[in-house]
Each structure stands twice: as C-alpha cells, then as structure tokens.
Design an enzyme around this catalytic site. Structure first.
Site, PDB file in Angstrom:
ATOM      1  N   GLU A  34       0.848  -1.197   0.000  1.00  0.00           N
ATOM      2  CA  GLU A  34       0.000   0.000   0.000  1.00  0.00           C
ATOM      3  C   GLU A  34       0.882   1.246   0.000  1.00  0.00           C
ATOM      4  O   GLU A  34       1.824   1.333   0.780  1.00  0.00           O
ATOM      5  CB  GLU A  34      -0.915  -0.027   1.238  1.00  0.00           C
ATOM      6  CG  GLU A  34      -1.661   1.262   1.546  1.00  0.00           C
ATOM      7  CD  GLU A  34      -2.512   1.766   0.389  1.00  0.00           C
ATOM      8  OE1 GLU A  34      -3.235   0.960  -0.213  1.00  0.00           O
ATOM      9  OE2 GLU A  34      -2.426   2.985   0.083  1.00  0.00           O
ATOM     10  N   SER A  55     -19.279   6.186  -0.229  1.00  0.00           N
ATOM     11  CA  SER A  55     -20.555   6.536   0.425  1.00  0.00           C
ATOM     12  C   SER A  55     -20.957   5.558   1.521  1.00  0.00           C
ATOM     13  O   SER A  55     -21.812   5.865   2.333  1.00  0.00           O
ATOM     14  CB  SER A  55     -21.693   6.565  -0.601  1.00  0.00           C
ATOM     15  OG  SER A  55     -21.457   7.525  -1.581  1.00  0.00           O
ATOM     16  N   HIS A  98     -25.116  -1.925  -1.590  1.00  0.00           N
ATOM     17  CA  HIS A  98     -26.223  -1.835  -2.544  1.00  0.00           C
ATOM     18  C   HIS A  98     -27.021  -3.123  -2.601  1.00  0.00           C
ATOM     19  O   HIS A  98     -26.497  -4.213  -2.364  1.00  0.00           O
ATOM     20  CB  HIS A  98     -25.673  -1.505  -3.940  1.00  0.00           C
ATOM     21  CG  HIS A  98     -25.162  -0.099  -4.044  1.00  0.00           C
ATOM     22  ND1 HIS A  98     -25.994   0.969  -4.247  1.00  0.00           N
ATOM     23  CD2 HIS A  98     -23.903   0.401  -3.931  1.00  0.00           C
ATOM     24  CE1 HIS A  98     -25.262   2.087  -4.265  1.00  0.00           C
ATOM     25  NE2 HIS A  98     -23.986   1.764  -4.080  1.00  0.00           N
ATOM     26  N   CYS A 110     -17.139  14.856  21.585  1.00  0.00           N
ATOM     27  CA  CYS A 110     -18.291  14.840  20.664  1.00  0.00           C
ATOM     28  C   CYS A 110     -18.785  13.415  20.417  1.00  0.00           C
ATOM     29  O   CYS A 110     -19.972  13.181  20.280  1.00  0.00           O
ATOM     30  CB  CYS A 110     -17.935  15.488  19.334  1.00  0.00           C
ATOM     31  SG  CYS A 110     -17.389  17.184  19.471  1.00  0.00           S
ATOM     32  N   CYS A 169     -17.049  18.891  16.317  1.00  0.00           N
ATOM     33  CA  CYS A 169     -15.969  19.883  16.458  1.00  0.00           C
ATOM     34  C   CYS A 169     -14.771  19.519  15.589  1.00  0.00           C
ATOM     35  O   CYS A 169     -13.791  20.255  15.542  1.00  0.00           O
ATOM     36  CB  CYS A 169     -15.583  20.107  17.912  1.00  0.00           C
ATOM     37  SG  CYS A 169     -14.220  19.110  18.521  1.00  0.00           S
TER      38      CYS A 169
END
Lengths: 418, 487
Positions: free
Chosen positions: B35, B49, B53, B405, B438
């Site tokens: 990689e 995304s 599917h 958060c 944040c």
C-alpha cells in the site's frame, strides 16, 4: 455505579461554572459540585495567556490564568466539591447527571438544581464548507492557541487567519511574537468581528493587514497547506469573480465564530434560542426545564469574561434560591429583540423585581439610541455587534410597565429642535 | 524487505485489496499487501458513500450485476465475523414524477433478474408512511430491504487486521514503481526496495491501469471520476431510516441521502470526470448541486449542519465495468480493477472469485487454523451506563474521555494504535475521535499526545495522514533568534 446526591451540580469549571458555584454557595446551598472535564479548573482562560481580563470587574488588566485563579482560590477555600477530568455524558429532565472519570468510575449524580456552564466550541472548516483540498495545517484558532500556549508547539511559520474573532486576532499577535509571519487576517463582513482594542493591539501594532469583505475561496496543498486563494465578496457574501488572489501560507487559522455547546442541554429537553444558539432563559437564567440554569458561553457567546462571571453569579444564586423555594420570581414579561437588535437576554423577566438585559446589535452604528420598550432611551455614541451591551432595569422603571412584553430596538438619535 | 519472496502480492489496500488478502489468508500462502499510503483504506475507499447496494441498478450480464447481489449477501456474516458496524437499513429509490414512477418498473424487473431479495414497489402513501420526510412530490418508491450501510474504512481496516492475524503481511508507505516478469515470478520494485512474488493481484484502484501497463497490459485504462460528499451532524442522522436514491437520470446513481452506519447523515455524491488522479478538492458548485438535488427528495435537510465535506475519486474503467480477470498478457497477474459503484458491495464476492481464478493457476491448501474472527472492538459510546461503569472498573483508561463529541475513551484510542493506527486520521476513522461536530478542535492535541507516547515519536512527527501531513512545524520559540526569545 456510584450514586451521589448534591444540591447544585455545576457542569463545567470554567469562568461561568466557577462564579456560579461560588454564588450558589454564598446563597446558602449546602452541597455544590463542579464537574470539569479538564485536569484543572479555569476552562479556556488557562490558554488565554494574554492580558486584558478583569478590566470591568477588578479595574485591572489580568491574564486569563490570573483571572481564573482568583475564582479557583475561592473555590479551593470553600467546601465546594470539585471533580476534575470528569466528563458529563448525560443530563436528564429530572436533573440526574451521569458523569465519569478514571478515579470514581461512572457516577449517577442526583442534583437539586443544575447549572449549565459548558462553554462553546469553534466553528470549523467543515461547517463553513471552504472549498479545496484537505491538507494538514488548517486548524481553529483556539486549537492553535492551545498548541502554542499549553503544549509548547508552533503549528506553522506562515499563516493566514480567516475570521476576525477575538481568538483569531490574539493568535495573529501570538504567531508574530513566536517568530511566524501572518500574511493577512481575512474577514467576510465589512467590519471586524472582534473587539476594537484587539484589532489595534494585535493587528495594527504589528502591521498585519485586515482584509474586510473578503474570504478564503480555495485551500491548496495535498499534504501540508501551501496557500489559500482569497477573494472579495459582494453584499450577499458571494465571491466576486476577478478579485481572486493567491496567498502562500503553511497554516490557516479559523476564527469564524463560536457555537454554544448545548448537546447536553438538548438531551435534558432544554429549548433553544435560534439566534443565540443557547437556551431560552428567564431573569434567573433558568431554562425552560425547571431547575436547570445556564450561564456563560453555553448561553450566548460573550465578548468579555467579566460579564460571564456576573451572569453566572445570577444563575448560581438563583439556582440556590430556587432550590429553597421553587415559587420565587416567576417571570411575567417577555423580552424581544426589535429593529437593529440581534438578540436580547434573558428572554423573559419578572416585572416585580429588577432585571439586567444583555444584548447585541446587528451592525455597527454611531450616535443612536436604544429604545427600551418605550420605558426609556439610552444614548449610545457607538454600537458594535462585537460588543455586548448591558441594560439595567430598576424596580422603579419596571413598575411603570403596563404590558407583558418589552421590545428593545436601535433608533437614530433625533436631535431636539429649538 | 529486500528480495523477500511471496506467493502472492496484492497491490493496493483499498476495500478490494484488503478483501482479497483476507481471503488469501485462509490458505497456506505467503501473501503480502503493498500500500502506498500510511494505512489501508486510504484512497478511494475512505471517501466511499458506505452503501451496501441491493443490486437493482446494474444491467444483467455485467460484472457489476454478477458480483453485487452475492457481495451484498456476504455482508451480514462478514461484518459479524470482523466486528464491523453494519446496518441493513434498506434502500428506497424514489420517483418524483409519473415518468420516474414508470421507470421504477424497469428497475424492479432488473432487480428481480439480478436476484435482489424482497424488492417491491410501494405507492406514495406507503412510501411517505415509511419515510415521513420524503417530499410531497413523492409518487412511488422501489423498496429494496437488503440494502445496507457500513463504514468502508472500518471494514478495510478490519479485513487487513484479520488477514495479518492469519499471517498475511502489510507494507505501508510502499509505492510500486516497476514490475518485471521473468516467466516464473515478478520482481516488484518499490520506493523501499524490491520483493518478488509468484502472483500479483492488481487492486491498485486509481492506478490499476499503470500497474497493468508495467507488464505491458494496456487492455483497460482508468477514467477517474470525482465525487463530493457532505457529512452532516448526528442531529440530522435520523431524518430518514433508509438510504434514499433518486431515479437515475444519467450514468451515475444520482445524489443520495444516506443515514450512515455511525448515525450521521451524508448527502452526495457528485460525479465529475476529471483529469488528475489527485484532485480531491471540494467545490462550492459541488455543494450547490448536491443540496439542490437532495432537497427534491427529502424535506428538512439543514445545510448548516454539514460538519465535513470531502471528495473521493472513483477508479472507473474505460469499459464501464469492473475488470476482474487474469491479465491477457501476463496471466499470473489477476486484475481486480475498474472499481466504481457498487464496488464496495461487490468486494467480498470479487475476493472469492479472484481466489478461484488463482486456484485455476495454482493449487491452494486451506489453513487448518484460520481464525475468521477479529478481536472484538470496544465501542464505549454504544454501551449501557452499567457496561461503561464495568469497563472503567476494569481499566481506568476507559474513564478518560478523549473525544467529547463522539464519547471516545483513551483506552479505545490506545487500542486503535495497537491495531495499527499510526496517524491522526487513522485514529479518527478507527474509533471516531475527531469525527464529530468539532472535527478534532478539542481532541486533536490529546490524540496526538497518545500517538506520540504510544509510538515513541515526538509530537512534530505525528502526522494527519502520513507523508508530509505534519500538524506542528516546531517547538514554540524555535522560529525566534536568541535575542528575540530573550526579549
């Protein structure tokens, strides 16, 4: 899980929480508990090592840590219970606070009253959706301030600062004093967002250009930031084609607004004001949830810490008074922002007592009057959105009120003729 | 690494490469994944995304159709084995006009032909009853309950971790510069020396055509296509339950409304063919396009709730389909390339098929001691108060919150480092410290300190995502002359 009972749980040990806790104690609360997430009290003041704090309260120019220390010393000599490195995870509508730390584990704190003092966070690049790449070297001014003042690192050597909020202005000076170059402070509005004294002392004194009505339209650099494109904006804040200018820099600091941190408040069912981003409160600083009070930057973003302390004292002592008698001082008058006023706090008051209003205007103006619901007018030589205005309403004035609403507005001063 | 020999080298640590190397780790093979970035899942995968599917979009007979439905079917068990968050929230393709409603029938038929389970049409009334925030324009919807959401980076990381647990090796920050084939093995030249391998799996994503060209295979080329995505605050996360698709008008699936597996809302992507393979800039036009589109699907999406815009580049091929085949020039190299939607969904099925293609060339033996499960991950914020209390009692590091958060503890950050997290973004994607509203404003210094301490490197060497992405240039006062500093 440990269960703890307390009279007043204060969420946050910054300037708001410290003053609220002390005031609650003074008002007679037996058990006051401060829950602070950092390893020391003082909140964001601890990284504000510049001076200028305490002018109103002490007629002295203190640094942030010095200002905080005055309150911390008092807390330490009182029997206020302080939990450090403690994170509050949840506040329920009936004032049960879940908090945790490494020492005590998970705590269920049953509080008579809760004072919210969590402060605010900085608006980020993501929230602004600044176009471009996502290199290292783009950070909020407050994060940069912490790196320099607390951790001892300088993020970069050549900076652009987007937004002219006070932290951005202070960091322009800090970077310069650290031997870094600040190429520009870029502000989308036609005026600075921060205090005038900070524009003078942090930019003008160091020859740092303030570019008004401009913004960053592109961020360049695959790995570390290489530069930004800035452009002028029109009246609707859209970039004007043809005004783009490339400014090289390895650091972009963002000082583009502060957001009250009300995630816990929302969990507790507290209703918010869309303009302030903080809870709706009455003259006691009590939110729409009975027994839950709010003060400091979690309520609305302040310009000067002295006013935070003052507001927090109202909240703290009211919380204590409410605990002793829930029927005290129920509000009966609504306070509204009129022409030229961005917001007024508190949103409701008690006409049988006295009240203090905090407000901000929508735009800078000279020689105006503040009209206080037709009751009286206050002449103002200059008003600016960056500077909070306080208005005292005495018992005597409120007695004259014959309506259940007061609207505060800004009007041009009319010179009496003849 | 000089001169080491591997049976199989997988080039590229995206979702396909990691799925393949994990599949290979079931066999008694010496395999390595190479990689170029600091961590796996860092290229196109990171910006995906995250939709698993259902498989009704793809024309029967294509590779996309061939691998999508089987890939979808593998997801529940795979994510359970690897302890990866996966939610089968279902997919709605929403028609806003009568014309679009007519087209839904085509997709229904296509879905049935592809074997999509449970697919059906719902009328406007039922669609709005199930998804109350769909706009009033909703005419009908195609309901595909097998659709899901996953965090692509988390899955790639988990696949790699499990492959390593089963003996596979990982070389990061290693860029393949040239490949030579001598008739029996490949010599792979990298920026960090060379290795040899009997077989190569080409999962190099955006650069797969360049890897192929290194053995004179020019049978396909990559057509990079950028997509901008806008991640929103969790306050928007439950505006829809299902992933909402429009009826496609062009050659992309359109702009979507995605409730992410982590509880955020994401809107996007755009689809723009680009020249440069490193143009991952977001644009004002991109956001405008995304927002204009999603507004016509779902009511109440508040643009001020965006917390993180980002963009990724689809490594699509000029064939308009996945390229899953042994190289015609040099069959010991097997291509797993040309990935675009539904590549994430297809990846587990592609991995199985790639291994089958390898078996056509060489006999593979299963390891008797293959361990399919990853060491479980503690997700503090998902636990009950009692479970959280119990953890803190066991280990005080669970008592320290690093990211306020997302409620991420120090123990989780340290565990992420132990599992291979090396960078600020690596920690963010593994345990979500810094992924919240944040965006690391408060926790970045804390995460950097933990990385510095655990990796034994100075703060200035802690990077955002490898390479030159350092956040701190120097210790304070370093830019001053002695005189200035004294003053």
């Amino acid at each position: 899980m440990k269960t703890i009972k307390t009279d007043i749980a204060v969420i946050g040990g910054g300037p708001a929480g410290l003053a609220a806790a002390l005031a609650a104690k003074e008002q007679g609360a037996a058990l006051v508990t401060i829950l602070e997430r950092n390893e020391e009290l003082g909140g964001i003041l601890q990284q504000c090592i510049h001076h200028g704090f305490g002018l109103h309260r002490y007629s002295q120019e203190l640094t942030g840590p010095e200002y905080a220390q005055r309150f911390i010393d008092e807390v330490e000599t009182s029997d206020i219970d302080v939990h450090l490195e403690t994170m509050v995870l949840e506040i329920t509508q009936d004032r049960v606070v879940y908090a945790m730390n490494a020492k005590d584990g998970m705590m269920r704190i049953e509080a008579g009253a809760v004072v919210l003092g969590m402060g605010c966070r900085e608006r980020t690049r993501g929230a602004l959706r600044i176009p471009g790449h996502r290199p290292a070297g783009v950070l909020t001014a407050g994060a940069a301030q912490r790196f320099v003042n607390i951790d001892g690192y300088i993020p970069g050597k050549e900076a652009v600062i987007l937004g002219s909020g006070d932290i951005g202005l202070i960091m322009a000076r800090r970077f310069t004093l650290e031997g870094a170059q600040v190429n520009a402070v870029v502000e989308i509005m036609p005026y600075a967002a921060g205090l005038t004294r900070n524009v003078v002392q942090c930019l003008d004194d160091f020859g740092i250009p303030l570019k008004l009505r401009s913004t960053v339209v592109h961020i360049h650099g695959q790995e570390r930031l290489e530069g930004v494109t800035i452009a002028e904006v029109d009246d609707s804040w859209n970039p004007v084609a043809g005004t783009e200018q490339y400014v090289p820099c390895d650091t972009l600091l963002l000082s583009v607004g502060l957001i009250p941190e009300n995630e816990l408040s929302l969990q507790a069912g507290v209703e918010m004001d869309a303009v302030t981003g903080g809870p709706l409160v009455d003259h006691r600083m009590m939110t729409t949830v009975a027994g839950v009070f709010a003060c400091g930057n979690v309520l609305h973003v302040h310009d000067v810490v002295d006013y935070v302390s003052e507001e927090a004292e109202v909240a703290g002592s009211a919380a204590s008074a409410w605990l002793q008698s829930e029927k005290t001082q129920v509000p009966d008058v609504t306070v509204k922002a009129g022409e030229g006023v961005r917001y007024v706090l508190p949103q409701s008051i008690d006409s049988r007592g006295e009240a203090k209003l905090f407000l901000r205007v929508t735009q800078p103006q000279e020689n105006v009057v503040l009209d206080i619901g037709g009751l009286f007018q206050l002449k103002q030589r200059v008003v600016r959105p960056s500077e909070m205005i306080q208005v005292k309403l005495s018992r005597k004035i409120l007695e004259k009120l014959d309506s259940n609403a007061i609207t505060i507005s800004v009007a041009q001063e009319v010179k009496a003729v003849g | 690494m000089q001169n080491r020999h591997f049976d199989v080298a997988v080039i590229g640590g995206g979702i396909v490469g990691t799925a393949v190397v994990r599949e290979l780790s079931r066999y008694t093979l010496r395999s390595v994944l190479i990689e170029k970035e600091a961590e796996v899942g860092w290229g196109t995968t990171k910006a995906n995304s995250g939709i698993v599917h259902a498989g009704f979009h793809d024309k029967p007979g294509t590779n996309k159709a061939k691998y999508c439905v089987p890939g979808n079917a593998l997801y529940p068990a795979l994510c359970q084995e690897l302890d990866v968050n996966f939610r089968q929230n279902g997919i709605f393709m929403v028609a806003r006009t009568d014309e679009e409603a007519e087209l839904l029938h085509t997709y229904l038929e296509q879905g049935r032909e592809n074997g999509v389970p449970g697919i059906r049409l719902v009328n406007a009334e039922e669609a709005v009853a199930l998804e109350p925030n769909l706009t009033k324009d909703t005419k009908a919807a195609l309901d595909a309950p097998s659709g899901g959401v996953v965090a692509p980076f988390e899955l790639a990381t988990a696949l790699m971790e499990n492959a390593e647990d089963n003996g596979a090796e990982l070389l990061t920050e290693t860029r393949v510069e040239d490949i030579a084939w001598d008739g029996t093995s490949f010599t792979i030249q990298t920026n960090r020396g060379s290795v040899t391998a009997s077989h190569i799996i080409n999962a190099a994503g955006l650069f797969a055509d360049r890897i192929a060209a290194m053995v004179d295979d020019t049978s396909f080329s990559i057509v990079p296509r950028k997509g901008e995505e806008y991640l929103m605050d969790k306050a928007m996360g439950d505006i829809v339950e299902r992933t909402i698709f429009p009826v496609p008008t062009g050659w992309t699936k359109g702009v979507l409304v995605i409730p992410t597996v982590d509880g955020n809302l994401m809107i996007g992507p755009t689809g723009e063919t680009i020249e440069r393979r490193d143009d991952m800039a977001t644009t004002a036009e991109g956001f405008a396009q995304v927002y204009q589109n999603v507004k016509t699907l779902v009511e109440g999406i508040d643009p001020s709730k965006v917390i993180a815009p980002f963009a990724g580049i689809r490594a699509a091929s000029d064939r308009g389909d996945f390229v899953i085949e042994p190289s015609s020039v040099c069959p010991a190299m097997i291509h797993a390339a040309g990935m675009e939607s539904p590549g994430l969904t297809a990846a587990p099925a592609i991995a199985l098929d790639v291994v089958r293609m390898l078996q056509d060339q060489v006999a593979l033996t299963k390891k008797p001691d293959f361990r399919p499960r990853r060491r479980p991950v503690v997700r503090f914020h998902q636990l009950s108060r009692e479970e959280q209390a119990g953890l803190i009692e066991q280990d005080a590091r669970y008592g320290r919150i690093v990211c306020r958060c997302e409620t991420v503890t120090e123990a989780e950050v340290i565990d992420a480092v132990k599992r291979g997290g090396r960078t600020i973004d690596g920690i963010k994607f593994r345990v979500r410290a810094g992924a919240g509203r944040c965006q690391g404003g408060f926790c970045m210094p804390l995460v950097m300190k933990i990385l510095s301490r655990e990796l034994g490197i100075p703060m200035q060497e802690v990077s955002k995502r490898g390479g030159e992405t350092y956040q701190l240039k120097a210790a304070a006062k370093q830019f001053l002359t002695v005189e200035e500093a004294v003053q």
